[in-house]
Design a protein around this motif. Sequence first.
Motif, short mmCIF file in Angstrom:
data_model
loop_
_atom_site.label_atom_id
_atom_site.label_comp_id
_atom_site.label_asym_id
_atom_site.label_seq_id
_atom_site.Cartn_x
_atom_site.Cartn_y
_atom_site.Cartn_z
N LEU A 141 0.83 -1.19 0.00
CA LEU A 141 0.00 0.00 0.00
C LEU A 141 0.87 1.25 0.00
CD1 LEU A 141 -2.68 -1.06 2.64
CD2 LEU A 141 -2.89 -1.11 0.15
N ASP A 162 0.82 5.75 -0.05
CA ASP A 162 0.08 6.99 0.21
C ASP A 162 -1.14 6.72 1.09
OD1 ASP A 162 -0.54 9.65 0.15
OD2 ASP A 162 -1.58 9.55 -1.78
N VAL A 163 -0.91 6.11 2.26
CA VAL A 163 -1.99 5.79 3.19
C VAL A 163 -2.35 7.05 3.98
CG1 VAL A 163 -2.70 4.35 5.13
CG2 VAL A 163 -1.21 3.40 3.35
N THR A 168 -6.01 5.11 0.22
CA THR A 168 -4.69 4.82 -0.34
C THR A 168 -4.68 5.29 -1.79
OG1 THR A 168 -5.18 2.62 -1.25
CG2 THR A 168 -4.63 2.74 1.09
N ARG A 226 -9.80 2.16 -1.18
CA ARG A 226 -10.17 3.51 -0.79
C ARG A 226 -11.45 3.48 0.04
NH1 ARG A 226 -9.38 6.66 -6.61
NH2 ARG A 226 -7.10 6.50 -6.68
#
Length: 378
Positions: A300, A302-303, A349, A355
């Motif tokens: 994953l 850009d959390v 994400t 998402r």
Amino acid sequence: MLRPCWRCDVLIPERRGEALCRLFVLAILAALAGQSGADPPAAPDTEHSIPPAPTEPATGAVLEVNPPTVVFEELYAGATGESEVSLRNGGSQTLVIESVKAGCGCTGVLLGEKRLEPGQSTPLKVSFRSADKDVGHPVRKVVTIHSNDPRNNGQYRLDLVAHVKAGVIVNPLNLNLGEISPGEEQNPTVHLEAEDGEPFRILQASVSDPKMTLHYDQNVESNTHSLKLRFVPEDARQNSRAQLTIQTNHPKRSQIQVPVYWRISRPVTVRPAYLALGRLDPGADVQRSVELVSRLPEPLADVRFRVEGAPITVLATQSLSSPSTWDLTLHVPQQLAGERVRARLVVDTSDKRARDIVVALTAEVTNDINLMPDLPGF
């Protein structure tokens, strides 16, 4: 000494002559009466006869339903059958109809009067809306009438029986797409066929979900038709059902409705699925940890975390020892003093399949206001 009888000339003893003669004559008369038949019937004793009791109405309130069963002989799928029954008070006291309840949402009722004096009647209108699933077998529904008739605990069961025909055969009756992932394209097809083999046209077709599109041949005469649906779900919170509506010029089936179901799979889940922050003071910071469990082949990226439904801010840092674990600091502002918070922690994400992952969040904030100002950045 014998001598002839003075009545019948039979020789009899002299001393018993008349007595024996009488017995002999009576025996002959009895024999003749037995040959001619039974004795005539005796005359009726009108002085001591009892007349029949007059017929009296039943005591109490008595509900009479006519007809006792409603039958819809020929009903096409999608159509609504309507009928009317008569409710009559056959008793000697006031009948009170307390309620009339349909057994399911496809059955409707409309009652006239609720109070009926002895001998009075009122209409009860009943209706049944058929569907494709009812085709091919007798359908039985129940309408229950509650009244002050003491029989059967005040309940009367009115049966509705419908014999439903297809008109247009729909295959499948519903589109169950099963479990699908966001971004995964779906292309199910619905087939229509005239039951009588006569050609018909599709005048119009639409689907309730705006993200779905349809392809079909409009205004083409044929006894069979196909409609293809295209659907690409975008996120896990999208609607999980829709309805396909088809308008035709078939004389027995002008409208067809096909439900569409699906379930969005969650390739990423959050543990725990519920965050209870407990009792907090206004202005407090709460630390919690959550784990993102992913079935995606790539890690994953850009959390991001946010709270919806309450002005609570979140600061998240990824754990160095376990990359799937995130340490959260949730700041409860002073403006929430005295409130019970019901909110959602949302995870996003960069992958559209992961998402809008939602976790329920609750908190109870006290009225003990912290005089320290809120830290900047929260």
